[in-house]
Enzyme design. Structure first.
Site, PDB file in Angstrom:
ATOM      1  N   TYR A 161       0.844  -1.200   0.000  1.00 35.00           N
ATOM      2  CA  TYR A 161       0.000   0.000   0.000  1.00 35.00           C
ATOM      3  C   TYR A 161       0.879   1.249   0.000  1.00 35.00           C
ATOM      4  O   TYR A 161       0.938   2.000   0.972  1.00 35.00           O
ATOM      5  CB  TYR A 161      -0.937  -0.013   1.205  1.00 35.00           C
ATOM      6  N   GLY A 193     -13.383  -5.276   3.251  1.00 34.90           N
ATOM      7  CA  GLY A 193     -12.525  -4.976   2.117  1.00 34.90           C
ATOM      8  C   GLY A 193     -11.550  -6.089   1.768  1.00 34.90           C
ATOM      9  O   GLY A 193     -10.471  -5.814   1.225  1.00 34.90           O
ATOM     10  N   HIS A 246      -4.758 -10.700   3.856  1.00 36.02           N
ATOM     11  CA  HIS A 246      -3.356 -10.264   3.855  1.00 36.02           C
ATOM     12  C   HIS A 246      -2.496 -11.112   4.793  1.00 36.02           C
ATOM     13  O   HIS A 246      -1.264 -11.022   4.744  1.00 36.02           O
ATOM     14  CB  HIS A 246      -3.249  -8.791   4.259  1.00 36.02           C
ATOM     15  N   ARG A 302     -13.120 -12.221  -0.431  1.00 36.98           N
ATOM     16  CA  ARG A 302     -13.503 -12.607  -1.776  1.00 36.98           C
ATOM     17  C   ARG A 302     -13.948 -14.075  -1.780  1.00 36.98           C
ATOM     18  O   ARG A 302     -13.561 -14.855  -0.912  1.00 36.98           O
ATOM     19  CB  ARG A 302     -12.336 -12.435  -2.742  1.00 36.98           C
ATOM     20  N   TYR A 334     -18.343  -4.377  -4.498  1.00 35.19           N
ATOM     21  CA  TYR A 334     -17.261  -3.842  -3.676  1.00 35.19           C
ATOM     22  C   TYR A 334     -16.391  -2.861  -4.452  1.00 35.19           C
ATOM     23  O   TYR A 334     -16.153  -1.743  -4.019  1.00 35.19           O
ATOM     24  CB  TYR A 334     -16.413  -4.993  -3.129  1.00 35.19           C
TER      25      TYR A 334
END
Length: 561
Positions: A42, A150, A155, A184, A201
């Protein structure tokens, strides 16, 4: 002083630099499978474009009030948003008057979220930089709800990290709090390849988010923007049942899963799954503790139409698939033959304690009690069927050997290591969490106990599309399969697992029930509505067609501890 309450004063001021525009995955990006790498993914350039991907306005429209209504339904007042990102949900919750704290492991994301809070409504977000694995080190309050949205939980690449993070979420919740976690639909990607409606989304019309690599240990997504820039995220492809299992093993009591904000998602594979995990422990199971799938089945089998149809047509005391010597023989006789064959596979004596999960009218229990003298506990979700069971057992002089309990096999109301044999016929199909059912069975079995069961299943390798007519009829999103049951039973440590394949009998049985329904139509309509019979005939034809096409499986599973 609590860091979360003072974080406004220390709001991140991180800004992108020229060196912060390119991600670094090294020479082999698909080899990067580390939980901590997300902080390097990110980067400023990606964060600055994240809202193009989200498209706040379109996301707001697609999501509607789903999360707000869900939180209000659980009487939530305070929320910890642990995956704040650029602040979409934090801002939404603040506007809905929830006491919201915004946390994230990326300072760049928090900085953007803080700015967005001021931009969208002039809100000053209460932010805190925190790693989930040590969340309670930095957040000292207790919350009614934790939200992790999200697709952020993916992660974490190691199971140790996932368990630690979920334990931290659990600990920061009040005693009756809830966790809302989304992901997902990696099951669909791993099993059928990637396809996306791209409407819920990631709503940016000019942005694409697609996997360029996926295997059992990595889903690498590429995000392409209108200006030609591209960024990537490496994530762990969580399977639905795996996530649900982790949530329960950490301590959450009830887990419901939604697909693209719907309780059932049979029509199409959802892009995203939303898990709602409750911390609250209910000492006595009641209707509110039942899962959605179990409640659907319970309402169905409690109806007068279903009760009258199954008792008069399906086989009387035995409402299960039969073993037929001749295709045209009596349904009740073939159904009783299944009971007899299953009984031959296990050890039964007067000292044997048997649990029949999904016991229906109790025909199998009475056969076992009468023939072997064993004590049988019948666990069943339909109070209507249970009352018939009690009456029939009493009439046949077996009331002392048969106990009938109202309840769900997803939360068996019995102590550990109580039963020598767990028995089930064509019932686990109705669960939305078969992994949980098998875990409960394993819990209540003695160390050397035996499990014997049948279940209408999908054939190994049968896709969702070919099963769609049956799934829609049952209001389910999936079916078990022989491979699924072998895998889960072995994972639980049951040493001997055998499957006696009688798939051909499934087609024969549903064909016989259809024949009898049509032959006795006028007689049955005195007790069963025309509407019910019409739907039943359509459903029976789907079973027959699915069996003939090779898409279904059925037989007797036997497993020993």
């Amino acid at each position: 002083m609590d860091r979360a309450t003072t974080a406004v004063e220390n709001a991140p001021t991180d800004r992108s630099s020229k060196d912060d525009l390119r991600q670094d995955f090294g020479a082999d990006p698909t080899a990067v499978r580390e939980s901590d790498h997300y902080t390097d993914e990110y980067i400023g350039g990606f964060v600055d474009k994240w809202d193009e991907l989200i498209d706040w306005k379109r996301r707001y429209e697609s999501e509607g009030s789903f999360f707000v209504d869900l939180l209000k339904a659980h009487n939530v007042k305070s929320v910890l948003d642990v995956a704040t990102g650029t602040g979409f949900h934090s801002v939404r919750l603040v506007e809905e008057n929830f006491d919201t704290t915004s946390a994230d492991g990326s300072p760049k994301m928090l900085s953007k979220a803080f700015d967005n809070g001021r931009t969208y409504g002039g809100h000053i977000l209460r932010v805190v930089h925190a790693d989930w694995r040590w969340l309670n080190r930095d957040v000292h309050e207790k919350y009614d709800a934790v939200i992790c949205l999200g697709n952020s939980f993916t992660h974490l690449f190691s199971e140790r990290d996932r368990r630690k993070a979920l334990a931290e979420f659990y600990a920061v919740l009040k005693h009756d709090g809830i966790l809302i976690l989304d992901q997902r639909n990696y099951d669909s990607m791993l099993d059928n390849g990637f396809s996306s409606k791209h409407t819920y989304y990631y709503c940016g019309e000019e942005v694409s988010a697609e996997p360029e690599h996926i295997d059992d240990g990595l889903a690498r997504f590429r995000y392409s923007f209108p200006d030609g820039s591209e960024y990537h995220l490496n994530m762990f492809p969580l399977r639905k049942n795996y996530t649900r299992r982790l949530l329960r093993e950490v301590g959450f009591q009830r887990v419901e899963t939604f697909g693209d904000f719907q309780e059932t998602f049979v029509d199409d594979d959802p892009d995203f799954l939303v898990h709602v995990a409750e911390k609250n422990y209910a000492e006595t199971p009641d209707e509110t503790a039942y899962s959605t799938a179990v409640n659907v089945a319970r309402d169905y089998y409690n109806s007068d139409d279903a009760d009258n149809f199954y008792f008069s047509i399906w086989g009387g005391e035995d409402i299960h698939i039969g073993l037929y010597d001749q295709p045209e023989e009596d349904i009740a006789g073939a159904s009783r033959r299944t009971v007899q064959r299953m009984a031959e596979t296990v050890t039964l004596t007067p000292e044997t304690r048997v649990l029949d999960i999904g016991s229906g009218y109790g025909g199998a229990a009475r056969h076992l009690a009468r023939t072997y003298g064993c004590h049988v506990t019948c666990l069943n979700l339909s109070e209507v069927e249970n009352q018939r069971n009690r009456e029939l057992s009493s009439q046949q002089g077996l009331g002392d050997l048969i106990e009938v309990v109202d309840g769900s096999f997803e939360d068996i109301p019995c102590e550990d290591n109580r039963f020598d044999v767990v028995w089930s016929q064509d019932a686990m199909l109705h669960s939305g969490d078969r992994v949980r059912v098998l875990q409960e069975v394993d819990r209540v079995l003695t160390p050397k106990g035996e499990l014997v069961f049948t279940d209408p299943m999908a054939a190994d390798g049968a896709g969702r599309e070919v099963l769609k007519p049956i799934l829609e009829r049952l209001h389910l999103d999936s079916m078990g399969s022989p491979g699924f049951y072998r895998h889960e039973l072995s994972r639980l440590g049951l040493e001997t697992v055998t499957f006696e394949d009688h798939t051909d009998q499934l087609t024969t049985h549903y064909g016989r029930v259809l024949e009898e329904t049509e032959r006795r139509h006028e007689e049955i309509t005195a007790q069963v509505s025309e509407e019910y019979l019409d739907r039943m005939k359509i459903g029976l034809r789907h079973w027959v067609d699915g069996g003939r096409a090779g898409n279904l499986a059925w037989g007797i599973f036997h497993a020993k501890g």
